[in-house]
Design an enzyme around this catalytic site. Structure first.
Site, short mmCIF file in Angstrom:
data_model
loop_
_atom_site.label_atom_id
_atom_site.label_comp_id
_atom_site.label_asym_id
_atom_site.label_seq_id
_atom_site.Cartn_x
_atom_site.Cartn_y
_atom_site.Cartn_z
N ASP A 197 0.86 -1.18 0.00
CA ASP A 197 0.00 0.00 0.00
C ASP A 197 0.89 1.23 0.00
O ASP A 197 2.09 1.14 0.22
CB ASP A 197 -0.96 -0.03 1.19
N GLU A 215 -6.06 3.09 3.11
CA GLU A 215 -6.75 3.53 4.33
C GLU A 215 -8.13 4.10 4.01
O GLU A 215 -8.96 4.25 4.89
CB GLU A 215 -5.92 4.60 5.05
ZN LIG Z 1 -3.79 1.57 8.72
ZN LIG Z 2 -1.88 -0.30 7.05
#
Ligand SMILES: [Zn+2]
Ligand SMILES: [Zn+2]
Length: 379
Positions: A71, A130
């Site tokens: 991510d 997120e």
């Molecule tokens: Zn997080």
């Molecule tokens: Zn994370």
């Protein structure tokens, strides 16, 4: 090796200084792209999707595509670490370790750019983990579909394990999560004339209390569910009857069926409140993540391998009630996620979290060694 682990610590620090919110990872994307341009290019193909990046490292004799995902986004948190390389983006921080995840990914990618694997490797830099969630739209993109992996892996830093520990389990690792926002609209008025108003303080607080009966009265006691209301607001002043109330919360479950059931109960309770209190109501489920369910065969293969590595302490952990949108990848592609020990007293999303950077080399080494051993039969 034609590269140095120090490179990835420096990359992590550079990334740490530029945390960006979901789908706004412009500088992050630029930094990664400019690093990739320094690697031997013969085997690399690079695609971008919004602020994300996909990199294919061609294998020498490919039969499958092995995927590895990181991510990219930071969080709206004001950093309070002792770092000399603190965030330069005021009010934003890499407090969930995504800077570490990216540095590790670049380390693995670098290794295979220099030492090609037999199979094609697909490195996925996913934006907006997120929120609002990058996995689903990224998976739907032509760039992802073109290189869709046959096996996929990812890690997440774990503050409470020492460096050198890897923790995972076959089956469910992270919960299903959903946000919950409920607005209630009534009629305001003078505090002394309640009969001419429709008080949303009463309706909202009644609903908040009622929602707490879902876990105790509607869920199997052997199942695990959380319904938390973290914020309740209503009204403007002590002598005015409130015309609006709002609840903000989160739901966590260990099965999709439980999530559906909880949402249906909430829906009924909110509708009943609208009838019972003559008000208008609105539900917004916000952002939701499906469970991270590790596929049994590849997870056991990895755990079995990790167990035999002298430098790794493998832990079979229990389920976490946190959410991760890697779950969407695992819904379509066999694979697994694991926790990487980074040994810090502060939890994920804490403004003082300082993950131990030694974990970067541990993860790069581990994943390079493991991926090198994967053959088609293992996927
Ligand atoms: Zn997080
Ligand atoms: Zn994370």
């Amino acid at each position: 090796m034609s590269y140095n682990m120090e490179t990835f610590i420096q990359l992590r620090r550079a990334l740490h200084q530029i945390p960006e919110p979901g789908f706004k990872e412009f500088k992050t994307q630029q930094l990664i792209l400019s690093y990739l341009s320094t690697l031997p290019s013969e085997r690399l193909e690079i695609e971008t999707w919004r602020t994300g990046i996909l990199v294919k490292v061609s294998g020498t004799n490919p039969s499958i595509r092995i995927g590895y995902r990181t991510d990219m986004d930071g969080l709206p948190i004001s950093e309070n670490t002792s770092y000399a390389f603190q965030s330069q983006h005021q009010g934003f921080m890499h407090a969930c370790g995504h800077d570490i995840h990216m540095a590790i990914t670049l380390g693995i990618l670098t290794h295979f750019a220099h030492n090609p694997h037999q199979d094609d490797l697909i490195f996925i830099f996913e934006p907006a983990e997120e929120g609002p969630g990058g996995a689903l739209p990224m998976m739907a993109s032509a760039q992802f579909q073109k290189w869709k992996p046959d096996l996929i892996m990812a890690l997440h830093i774990a503050p409470d394990y020492p460096v050198g520990t890897i923790a995972t389990r076959p089956g469910i690792l992270f919960a299903n999560t959903s946000e919950l926002f409920v607005d209630l609209y009534g009629t305001g008025g003078h505090a002394a004339r309640p009969h001419q108003a429709n008080d949303m303080v009463i309706a909202t607080s009644h609903l908040a209390t009622q929602l707490q009966t879902i876990v105790s009265r509607n869920v199997d006691p052997l199942d695990s569910v959380i319904v938390t209301i973290g914020k309740m607001t209503a009204g403007t002043k002590q002598n005015i009857i409130a015309d609006h109330g709002r609840l903000e919360g989160t739901i966590r479950t260990l099965t999709l069926a439980a999530m559906e059931k909880v949402k249906a109960r909430i829906q009924s309770m909110v509708e009943a409140t609208a009838i019972g209190y003559h008000c208008k109501t609105e539900i917004d489920w916000g952002c939701s993540y499906c469970q991270v369910e590790n596929h049994v065969k590849p997870t056991q293969h990895f755990m079995h391998w990790a167990q035999a590595q002298p430098d790794i302490n493998l832990v079979e952990c229990s389920v976490a009630m946190t959410g991760e949108d890697f779950g969407y990848f695992l819904r379509e592609i066999p694979g697994f996620m694991f926790w990487l020990g980074v040994d810090t007293p502060y939890g994920l999303h804490h403004p003082q979290i300082e993950p131990n950077e030694k974990a970067i080399a541990v993860a790069i080494q581990t994943m390079c060694n493991y991926i090198s051993e994967i053959r088609q039969s293992d996927s």
